[in-house]
Design an enzyme around this catalytic site. Structure first.
Site, PDB file in Angstrom:
ATOM      1  N   ASP A  74     -50.130  19.684 -76.431  1.00  0.00           N
ATOM      2  CA  ASP A  74     -50.796  20.910 -76.007  1.00  0.00           C
ATOM      3  C   ASP A  74     -51.101  20.817 -74.522  1.00  0.00           C
ATOM      4  OD1 ASP A  74     -51.888  23.492 -77.238  1.00  0.00           O
ATOM      5  OD2 ASP A  74     -53.504  22.860 -75.882  1.00  0.00           O
TER       6      ASP A  74
HETATM    7  N1  LIG Z   1     -40.783  26.180 -68.260  1.00  0.00           N
HETATM    8  C1  LIG Z   1     -42.099  25.954 -68.008  1.00  0.00           C
HETATM    9  N2  LIG Z   1     -42.991  25.997 -69.029  1.00  0.00           N
HETATM   10  C2  LIG Z   1     -44.283  25.751 -68.717  1.00  0.00           C
HETATM   11  C3  LIG Z   1     -44.737  25.487 -67.408  1.00  0.00           C
HETATM   12  N3  LIG Z   1     -46.100  25.306 -67.452  1.00  0.00           N
HETATM   13  C4  LIG Z   1     -46.474  25.451 -68.741  1.00  0.00           C
HETATM   14  N4  LIG Z   1     -45.381  25.699 -69.505  1.00  0.00           N
HETATM   15  C5  LIG Z   1     -45.328  25.931 -70.957  1.00  0.00           C
HETATM   16  C6  LIG Z   1     -45.195  24.658 -71.748  1.00  0.00           C
HETATM   17  C7  LIG Z   1     -45.716  25.077 -73.097  1.00  0.00           C
HETATM   18  O1  LIG Z   1     -44.655  25.636 -73.849  1.00  0.00           O
HETATM   19  C8  LIG Z   1     -46.727  26.167 -72.748  1.00  0.00           C
HETATM   20  C9  LIG Z   1     -48.153  25.655 -72.933  1.00  0.00           C
HETATM   21  O2  LIG Z   1     -48.650  26.186 -74.122  1.00  0.00           O
HETATM   22  P1  LIG Z   1     -48.917  25.284 -75.438  1.00  0.00           P
HETATM   23  O3  LIG Z   1     -49.268  23.906 -75.042  1.00  0.00           O
HETATM   24  O4  LIG Z   1     -49.836  26.069 -76.290  1.00  0.00           O
HETATM   25  O5  LIG Z   1     -47.483  25.172 -76.131  1.00  0.00           O
HETATM   26  P2  LIG Z   1     -46.658  26.291 -76.891  1.00  0.00           P
HETATM   27  O6  LIG Z   1     -47.541  27.262 -77.564  1.00  0.00           O
HETATM   28  O7  LIG Z   1     -45.651  26.857 -75.931  1.00  0.00           O
HETATM   29  O8  LIG Z   1     -45.823  25.449 -77.934  1.00  0.00           O
HETATM   30  P3  LIG Z   1     -46.399  24.503 -79.139  1.00  0.00           P
HETATM   31  O9  LIG Z   1     -47.858  24.831 -79.290  1.00  0.00           O
HETATM   32  O10 LIG Z   1     -46.156  23.088 -78.680  1.00  0.00           O
HETATM   33  O11 LIG Z   1     -45.547  24.894 -80.316  1.00  0.00           O
HETATM   34  O12 LIG Z   1     -46.556  26.477 -71.366  1.00  0.00           O
HETATM   35  C10 LIG Z   1     -43.764  25.471 -66.352  1.00  0.00           C
HETATM   36  O13 LIG Z   1     -44.073  25.268 -65.167  1.00  0.00           O
HETATM   37  N5  LIG Z   1     -42.471  25.693 -66.699  1.00  0.00           N
END
Ligand SMILES: Nc1nc2c(ncn2[C@H]2C[C@H](O)[C@@H](COP(=O)(O)OP(=O)(O)OP(=O)(O)O)O2)c(=O)[nH]1
Length: 197
Positions: A74
């Site tokens: 996270d």
């Molecule tokens: N491509 C890219 N993604 C980024 C960057 N900064 C943050 N992120 C993305 C990575 C994660 O997918 C998201 C952070 O949100 P979370 O930690 O809640 O993850 P998310 O909900 O996307 O997936 P998950 O909870 O692991 O199923 O932001 C960046 O600079 N580039």
């Protein structure tokens, strides 16, 4: 024993693939918004929030696959005590970026590995990002280009893309900004024999 990535993050999957890590991606299957609401109601720190959500994701799948290593992750963007959720609209993204402009905020990326339903490893890393005080015209043009793509990114930017134009300095790991403390994770995967030492 295999490695399961309990994540739907394209950024995390891309990082692990590029690093040559053998893994199986799966959705963690938790109600992250409900968990986040409950945890932030307690006035939790960005560090503890990221850690708790990463552990929740890993534990949920580890109970189904106790023989595997399950990685939950996270990431939380924060400025002082303010925690920034992923923007739900272009207007919210603009408000968040205006709040971050001219400031140095933190990106906290937590990773937890569970085995047999229990945490066996965790690592939390913080990067500090100094955002420049950009013009309103810049912000409009940036969001014309990057919305809605940055709606899934904590902080509202893709550092590997036009998001780089927002910053004057970054202290910390590029991988941490992308959402994963990759190098400490690789160390552990070598210890466990998932990666060649
Ligand atoms: N491509 C890219 N993604 C980024 C960057 N900064 C943050 N992120 C993305 C990575 C994660 O997918 C998201 C952070 O949100 P979370 O930690 O809640 O993850 P998310 O909900 O996307 O997936 P998950 O909870 O692991 O199923 O932001 C960046 O600079 N580039």
């Amino acid at each position: 024993m295999g490695l399961i990535l309990a994540s739907q993050s394209a950024s995390r999957r891309a990082m692990l693939e590029a690093a040559g890590v053998p893994f199986t991606p799966m959705a963690a299957g938790i109600d992250e918004e409900a968990a986040k609401a409950a945890l932030t109601a307690e006035g939790i720190s960005a560090r503890n929030l990221a850690d708790a959500l990463a552990e929740l994701k890993a534990t949920k799948l580890s109970r189904r696959f106790p023989q595997d290593l399950v990685l939950g992750c996270d990431q939380v963007a924060s400025l002082g005590a303010r925690i920034f959720d992923k923007a739900g609209s272009r207007e919210e993204a603009a408000e968040q970026l205006r709040a971050l402009a001219g400031e140095t905020h933190s990106q906290t990326s937590a990773a937890v590995i569970c085995e047999g339903g229990q945490p066996v490893w965790r690592h939390i890393d913080v990067a500090k990002l100094a955002m420049r005080d950009f013009s309103g015209d810049f912000l409009d043009a940036y969001l014309d280009e990057e919305w809605p793509a940055v709606g899934g990114c904590a902080g509202g930017y893709r550092i590997e893309g036009p998001g780089a134009q927002l910053f004057t300095r970054i202290d910390g790991s590029h991988f941490t900004v992308l959402g994963l403390p990759l190098l400490p994770l690789l160390d552990y995967l070598r210890v466990r024999g998932v990666m060649r030492a």
